[in-house]
Design a protein around this motif. Sequence first.
Motif, PDB file in Angstrom:
ATOM      1  N   GLU A   7       0.813  -1.208   0.000  1.00 49.76           N
ATOM      2  CA  GLU A   7       0.000   0.000   0.000  1.00 49.76           C
ATOM      3  C   GLU A   7       0.850   1.262   0.000  1.00 49.76           C
ATOM      4  O   GLU A   7       0.520   2.259  -0.660  1.00 49.76           O
ATOM      5  CB  GLU A   7      -0.933   0.015   1.222  1.00 49.76           C
ATOM      6  CG  GLU A   7      -1.945  -1.118   1.247  1.00 49.76           C
ATOM      7  CD  GLU A   7      -1.369  -2.370   1.876  1.00 49.76           C
ATOM      8  OE1 GLU A   7      -0.151  -2.352   2.198  1.00 49.76           O
ATOM      9  OE2 GLU A   7      -2.106  -3.363   2.039  1.00 49.76           O
ATOM     10  N   ASN A   8       1.946   1.240   0.715  1.00 51.98           N
ATOM     11  CA  ASN A   8       2.776   2.443   0.866  1.00 51.98           C
ATOM     12  C   ASN A   8       4.049   2.398   0.026  1.00 51.98           C
ATOM     13  O   ASN A   8       5.008   3.098   0.310  1.00 51.98           O
ATOM     14  CB  ASN A   8       3.137   2.638   2.339  1.00 51.98           C
ATOM     15  CG  ASN A   8       1.915   2.816   3.218  1.00 51.98           C
ATOM     16  OD1 ASN A   8       0.929   3.432   2.804  1.00 51.98           O
ATOM     17  ND2 ASN A   8       1.970   2.269   4.434  1.00 51.98           N
ATOM     18  N   VAL A   9       4.040   1.547  -1.007  1.00 47.77           N
ATOM     19  CA  VAL A   9       5.222   1.456  -1.857  1.00 47.77           C
ATOM     20  C   VAL A   9       5.342   2.720  -2.707  1.00 47.77           C
ATOM     21  O   VAL A   9       4.367   3.171  -3.322  1.00 47.77           O
ATOM     22  CB  VAL A   9       5.138   0.210  -2.763  1.00 47.77           C
ATOM     23  CG1 VAL A   9       6.305   0.189  -3.745  1.00 47.77           C
ATOM     24  CG2 VAL A   9       5.130  -1.050  -1.926  1.00 47.77           C
ATOM     25  N   LYS A  10       6.518   3.301  -2.732  1.00 48.60           N
ATOM     26  CA  LYS A  10       6.755   4.518  -3.506  1.00 48.60           C
ATOM     27  C   LYS A  10       6.921   4.148  -4.973  1.00 48.60           C
ATOM     28  O   LYS A  10       7.755   3.323  -5.323  1.00 48.60           O
ATOM     29  CB  LYS A  10       8.005   5.230  -3.003  1.00 48.60           C
ATOM     30  CG  LYS A  10       8.276   6.549  -3.716  1.00 48.60           C
ATOM     31  CD  LYS A  10       9.513   7.231  -3.168  1.00 48.60           C
ATOM     32  CE  LYS A  10       9.778   8.533  -3.888  1.00 48.60           C
ATOM     33  NZ  LYS A  10      11.015   9.199  -3.371  1.00 48.60           N
ATOM     34  N   LEU A  11       6.113   4.758  -5.818  1.00 44.91           N
ATOM     35  CA  LEU A  11       6.147   4.473  -7.245  1.00 44.91           C
ATOM     36  C   LEU A  11       7.256   5.283  -7.901  1.00 44.91           C
ATOM     37  O   LEU A  11       7.327   6.514  -7.735  1.00 44.91           O
ATOM     38  CB  LEU A  11       4.798   4.801  -7.895  1.00 44.91           C
ATOM     39  CG  LEU A  11       3.582   4.058  -7.317  1.00 44.91           C
ATOM     40  CD1 LEU A  11       2.319   4.499  -8.028  1.00 44.91           C
ATOM     41  CD2 LEU A  11       3.782   2.555  -7.427  1.00 44.91           C
ATOM     42  N   ALA A  12       8.116   4.614  -8.603  1.00 41.02           N
ATOM     43  CA  ALA A  12       9.234   5.279  -9.287  1.00 41.02           C
ATOM     44  C   ALA A  12       9.524   4.531 -10.575  1.00 41.02           C
ATOM     45  O   ALA A  12       9.444   3.298 -10.633  1.00 41.02           O
ATOM     46  CB  ALA A  12      10.478   5.319  -8.398  1.00 41.02           C
ATOM     47  N   GLY A  13       9.837   5.286 -11.613  1.00 40.02           N
ATOM     48  CA  GLY A  13      10.185   4.685 -12.886  1.00 40.02           C
ATOM     49  C   GLY A  13      11.664   4.375 -12.966  1.00 40.02           C
ATOM     50  O   GLY A  13      12.439   4.582 -12.025  1.00 40.02           O
ATOM     51  N   PHE A  14      12.069   3.861 -14.129  1.00 46.05           N
ATOM     52  CA  PHE A  14      13.474   3.524 -14.336  1.00 46.05           C
ATOM     53  C   PHE A  14      14.283   4.714 -14.844  1.00 46.05           C
ATOM     54  O   PHE A  14      15.501   4.743 -14.678  1.00 46.05           O
ATOM     55  CB  PHE A  14      13.583   2.377 -15.346  1.00 46.05           C
ATOM     56  CG  PHE A  14      13.188   1.042 -14.804  1.00 46.05           C
ATOM     57  CD1 PHE A  14      14.117   0.219 -14.198  1.00 46.05           C
ATOM     58  CD2 PHE A  14      11.883   0.595 -14.883  1.00 46.05           C
ATOM     59  CE1 PHE A  14      13.766  -1.021 -13.691  1.00 46.05           C
ATOM     60  CE2 PHE A  14      11.507  -0.638 -14.395  1.00 46.05           C
ATOM     61  CZ  PHE A  14      12.451  -1.454 -13.789  1.00 46.05           C
ATOM     62  N   MET A  15      13.635   5.691 -15.460  1.00 44.83           N
ATOM     63  CA  MET A  15      14.332   6.827 -16.036  1.00 44.83           C
ATOM     64  C   MET A  15      14.247   8.017 -15.084  1.00 44.83           C
ATOM     65  O   MET A  15      13.181   8.312 -14.534  1.00 44.83           O
ATOM     66  CB  MET A  15      13.719   7.205 -17.390  1.00 44.83           C
ATOM     67  CG  MET A  15      13.611   6.059 -18.376  1.00 44.83           C
ATOM     68  SD  MET A  15      15.205   5.319 -18.813  1.00 44.83           S
ATOM     69  CE  MET A  15      15.961   6.670 -19.700  1.00 44.83           C
ATOM     70  N   SER A  16      15.365   8.697 -14.894  1.00 44.67           N
ATOM     71  CA  SER A  16      15.406   9.877 -14.034  1.00 44.67           C
ATOM     72  C   SER A  16      14.889  11.098 -14.783  1.00 44.67           C
ATOM     73  O   SER A  16      14.718  11.086 -16.009  1.00 44.67           O
ATOM     74  CB  SER A  16      16.834  10.122 -13.555  1.00 44.67           C
ATOM     75  OG  SER A  16      17.681  10.431 -14.654  1.00 44.67           O
ATOM     76  N   HIS A  17      14.638  12.173 -14.040  1.00 40.00           N
ATOM     77  CA  HIS A  17      14.141  13.408 -14.664  1.00 40.00           C
ATOM     78  C   HIS A  17      15.183  13.982 -15.623  1.00 40.00           C
ATOM     79  O   HIS A  17      14.827  14.498 -16.691  1.00 40.00           O
ATOM     80  CB  HIS A  17      13.797  14.429 -13.578  1.00 40.00           C
ATOM     81  CG  HIS A  17      12.615  14.024 -12.736  1.00 40.00           C
ATOM     82  ND1 HIS A  17      11.324  14.046 -13.202  1.00 40.00           N
ATOM     83  CD2 HIS A  17      12.536  13.582 -11.450  1.00 40.00           C
ATOM     84  CE1 HIS A  17      10.496  13.639 -12.259  1.00 40.00           C
ATOM     85  NE2 HIS A  17      11.207  13.360 -11.179  1.00 40.00           N
ATOM     86  N   LYS A  18      16.429  13.899 -15.260  1.00 41.47           N
ATOM     87  CA  LYS A  18      17.471  14.442 -16.140  1.00 41.47           C
ATOM     88  C   LYS A  18      17.557  13.674 -17.445  1.00 41.47           C
ATOM     89  O   LYS A  18      17.706  14.269 -18.526  1.00 41.47           O
ATOM     90  CB  LYS A  18      18.819  14.415 -15.412  1.00 41.47           C
ATOM     91  CG  LYS A  18      19.932  15.103 -16.183  1.00 41.47           C
ATOM     92  CD  LYS A  18      21.214  15.157 -15.366  1.00 41.47           C
ATOM     93  CE  LYS A  18      22.308  15.918 -16.114  1.00 41.47           C
ATOM     94  NZ  LYS A  18      23.563  16.005 -15.312  1.00 41.47           N
TER      95      LYS A  18
END
Length: 612
Positions: free
Chosen positions: A474-485
């Motif tokens: 439920e509290n897993v932080k969603l993050a992709g593989f590519m950074s903003h930069k």
Amino acid sequence: MPRENSFSDSDGRSLTPDLEEASGPPPASPTYATSPASPSRHPPTSPTKHTATTRATGATSRPTAGATMEPIHRFRYTVRKVIAMHRGTNVLSGRGVGAEPGVDPRRASADAQFGSIKQDCVIEVADYSAVRTSFGRMTNREFVNFMNDPAASERESWVKVRWINIGGMSWDVIKAVSIKYDLHPLALEDVFHTRSQTRSKADYYMKHLFLRILCHELDEADEPFATTSPAQGSTLTDLPRSDSPTPFTDNDAEMEMREFGNGSFGDDEKTLQGTKSTRRKGRPLLPTSRSDVSTRPNPRSRLTELATMREDAADASKKRRIDEAAIKVLKSGDRVNVKVSPMFIFLFRDGTVISMHSTPNLELTQPITRRLRQRDTGLRTSADPSLLVQSLLDLIVDKALEVIDSYHVKIKKFEREILLKPKINTVRNLHILSGDLILHKRTLEPIRTVIYGLRRYDVDRAAALIDTTAEGNENVKLAGFMSHKSKIYLADVFDHMEYILTSLEMFAGIGENLINYTFNMASYEMNEVMRRLTLATIIFLPLTLLTGYFGMNFGRMWSVQNNHSDVVFWIIALPVMALVLPIFVAGDIVRMIHYFQKRFLTKQAVKSIKTA
């Protein structure tokens, strides 16, 4: 206890063992050890283990127990041998298409299917951060040992990104790296089952991001037959996804069948000859009832069927290669030689990046390596693995830009030739160039889609892998593989891809227009020739008519007998011509009048502006 519908001897032992037992221990890797296999149920009478071990170690000794085996043990050995070949090749009874997707390197069947894919690779391992770098090159065996040694492959504390760059495709190398980093079986299947024109794509898995990108490079080879073809010497298969490559050559298959015959029934080599009429598709590999014992053909007929199927596949492949070679010869000429080869990229969340390409050298990625060796580059100072992936994509797009520039030069050359003097040879070259542009557009458009997806849907696709309804997520932080930069820099790569695709469309349009212009000019010239001939016919037709009249030998002809001269001919011909010519050229006269009127009006308008 023996299974149902199986044979058993007088002691109740099954003669058709389970697949786990029949398959025997998995073949050992030539470079590193595998997990020990479970012992056989009947060690004294099972030569399968001995055969597999002999092959793995490279020994040439063959089992000699066939001559001294009892009939029941000989039959058991035969059944196990057939099952092992059936599981290894996956082609008997049409089981190739529709097989289970994915390639699991831990299974013995994967070794049997892909063990023949061997190539001397060049592997470079680069560890870097903002302050330090470490580079090392390895051969196949050195890299396999490096992957199997936890102490050697463990990253130091200062390492932020590890880049494993593999040049060439070899099963031992890919197996080692896939087991070490737990590459997804579907991604491995895409690595091996690919063609030169396969679409580029991005697949998201729990542990890594997988990219397959087609790289378009200018082929500097002098041979014109290298155009739009995969890398020379590529060991990748072009079979469908659900089919598997055959691990044996024709000589190996024949040797296997001879060994099988010498170890079981001892028949002569004539039974190894097969024709299409001897196939029996749809029959089970093993007998399913006691009635099959008397009616079932010799088990070696299954090997004959295998050999026949392999011969048919080889004939089809040969015919395809003949057609491709003929087309390449017919298309040879003044064209742009482009080499299309896939690059595979794996991006892990721990900062590991694995890249693979079929060319057994690292010349393609040398610009990235040089940037990593310099301290002041953005790729080095950021120590961002996703930025390394972006750099590889940017490199592939830059290579495609070089291809587009070459096509720009070529289309300008053809345009100059067409405008100077249209030739049918130039039209032929334009036709071939237009076909190449269509193929390149088909393979380059998916790259734009991949880049756009990495920028726009990276977080969404990574979030789709996590089941938020499950307990603990439920509290897993969603993050992709590519950074903003990296996404910011991918925008520039996307712009370059837009330029490439619009250039392809423009070149294809120019080529089509030049072809149409050539044929329109040929048609116009033909019309002009016919117009001149028609005008000459109109002028001389009345004269020809009158000449024919005065040239007749009549007995009494007043224009001659009354001492008239040739003036009579012109007195009649000139009025006739003055009447006939305006009738036929009236349209041309009207167009000429309109032309002079427009020209006069134009001069008047220009003169009024100058005097104002």
